[in-house]
Design a protein around this motif. Structure first.
Motif, short mmCIF file in Angstrom:
data_model
loop_
_atom_site.label_atom_id
_atom_site.label_comp_id
_atom_site.label_asym_id
_atom_site.label_seq_id
_atom_site.Cartn_x
_atom_site.Cartn_y
_atom_site.Cartn_z
N PRO A 8 0.79 -1.23 0.00
CA PRO A 8 0.00 0.00 0.00
C PRO A 8 0.82 1.29 0.00
CG PRO A 8 -0.11 -1.07 2.13
CD PRO A 8 0.59 -2.01 1.21
N ASN A 9 2.07 1.25 0.40
CA ASN A 9 2.87 2.47 0.46
C ASN A 9 3.73 2.67 -0.79
OD1 ASN A 9 1.89 3.05 3.03
ND2 ASN A 9 3.43 1.75 3.97
N PHE A 10 3.43 1.94 -1.84
CA PHE A 10 4.20 2.00 -3.07
C PHE A 10 3.31 2.40 -4.23
CE2 PHE A 10 6.77 -0.59 -0.37
CZ PHE A 10 8.07 -0.41 -0.80
N SER A 11 3.88 3.10 -5.20
CA SER A 11 3.14 3.39 -6.44
C SER A 11 3.35 2.23 -7.41
CB SER A 11 3.63 4.70 -7.07
OG SER A 11 4.86 4.51 -7.72
N ASP A 12 2.52 2.16 -8.42
CA ASP A 12 2.61 1.07 -9.38
C ASP A 12 3.92 1.05 -10.15
OD1 ASP A 12 0.15 0.19 -8.60
OD2 ASP A 12 -0.92 0.87 -10.39
N ASP A 13 4.60 2.19 -10.26
CA ASP A 13 5.85 2.26 -11.01
C ASP A 13 7.09 2.01 -10.14
OD1 ASP A 13 4.74 2.69 -13.53
OD2 ASP A 13 4.52 4.83 -13.15
N LEU A 94 0.19 -7.93 1.08
CA LEU A 94 1.55 -8.07 0.59
C LEU A 94 2.27 -6.80 1.01
CD1 LEU A 94 3.58 -9.68 -1.13
CD2 LEU A 94 2.76 -8.41 -3.11
N GLU A 95 3.26 -6.95 1.89
CA GLU A 95 3.93 -5.81 2.48
C GLU A 95 5.42 -5.86 2.19
OE1 GLU A 95 1.30 -5.35 6.54
OE2 GLU A 95 3.14 -6.53 6.60
N PHE A 96 6.04 -4.71 2.29
CA PHE A 96 7.50 -4.62 2.27
C PHE A 96 7.90 -4.07 3.63
CE2 PHE A 96 11.39 -2.12 1.76
CZ PHE A 96 12.23 -3.09 1.26
N GLU A 97 8.68 -4.84 4.36
CA GLU A 97 9.14 -4.41 5.67
C GLU A 97 10.63 -4.13 5.58
OE1 GLU A 97 9.56 -6.38 10.02
OE2 GLU A 97 7.66 -6.72 8.97
N PRO A 98 11.01 -2.85 5.63
CA PRO A 98 12.43 -2.53 5.49
C PRO A 98 13.23 -3.01 6.69
CG PRO A 98 11.17 -0.54 5.93
CD PRO A 98 10.19 -1.67 5.80
N GLU A 99 14.47 -3.41 6.42
CA GLU A 99 15.37 -3.77 7.51
C GLU A 99 15.74 -2.49 8.24
OE1 GLU A 99 18.75 -5.83 6.03
OE2 GLU A 99 17.56 -7.44 5.18
N GLU A 100 16.00 -2.63 9.51
CA GLU A 100 16.44 -1.47 10.27
C GLU A 100 17.83 -1.06 9.79
OE1 GLU A 100 14.70 0.32 12.50
OE2 GLU A 100 13.02 -0.98 11.99
N PRO A 101 18.02 0.21 9.49
CA PRO A 101 19.35 0.63 9.05
C PRO A 101 20.36 0.52 10.19
CG PRO A 101 17.95 2.53 9.38
CD PRO A 101 17.09 1.30 9.57
N GLU A 102 21.58 0.15 9.83
CA GLU A 102 22.62 0.07 10.84
C GLU A 102 23.02 1.48 11.23
OE1 GLU A 102 25.94 -2.38 9.87
OE2 GLU A 102 24.67 -3.87 8.89
N THR A 103 23.15 1.69 12.52
CA THR A 103 23.58 3.00 12.96
C THR A 103 25.06 2.95 13.28
OG1 THR A 103 22.99 2.47 15.24
CG2 THR A 103 21.32 3.61 13.92
N ASN A 104 25.78 3.84 12.68
CA ASN A 104 27.22 3.92 12.91
C ASN A 104 27.55 5.15 13.74
OD1 ASN A 104 27.72 1.62 11.42
ND2 ASN A 104 27.83 2.74 9.50
N GLU A 105 26.62 5.52 14.59
CA GLU A 105 26.84 6.69 15.42
C GLU A 105 27.86 6.36 16.50
OE1 GLU A 105 23.16 8.11 16.99
OE2 GLU A 105 22.14 7.89 15.06
#
Length: 121
Positions: A8-13, A94-105
């Motif tokens: 749902p959070n994506f456009s068709d393109d 049908l979802e896309f679940e992004p991985e948590e970005p690694e923090t290099n702080e």
């Protein structure tokens, strides 16, 4: 009202890469709609899977309605005063679940101080 959600959070393109190639989100949405409509495998498979587990629906057409309009049903919940009328429906997502970005702080200078305080207690 939409009861099946396909990215749902994506456009068709927008594009999704799977292990075997790149696909436009619109292409995936169309494939999912095709898989859940009344002429294809998913309702058919669900009908037989439910039947194998003792949940008997009248026929395949009734099972197909689970994906669209839902079926009239009544529920009796523990502690309730009686039956509640409503609908039972299968929702497909049908979802896309992004991985948590690694923090290099870098660590905070206070982290060392906190560790020392914890070690002393």
């Amino acid at each position: 009202m939409e009861y099946n959600y396909y990215l749902p959070n994506f456009s068709d393109d927008d594009v999704i890469q799977l292990s075997n190639g790149l696909y436009k989100v619109g292409q995936l949405k169309t494939a999912m709609e095709f898989a859940t409509n009344d002429q294809n495998r998913l309702p058919h498979s669900l009908f037989y899977a439910l039947r194998d587990k003792g949940v008997i629906l009248e026929n395949l057409v009734v099972t197909q309605k689970l994906f669209v309009d839902g079926l009239d049903a009544e529920a009796l919940k523990v502690g309730a005063k009686g039956w509640q009328k409503g609908k039972i429906r299968v929702r497909v997502t049908l979802e896309f679940e992004p991985e948590e970005p690694e923090t290099n702080e870098p660590e905070s200078p206070l982290d060392d101080l906190r560790r020392m305080m914890n070690d002393n207690s």
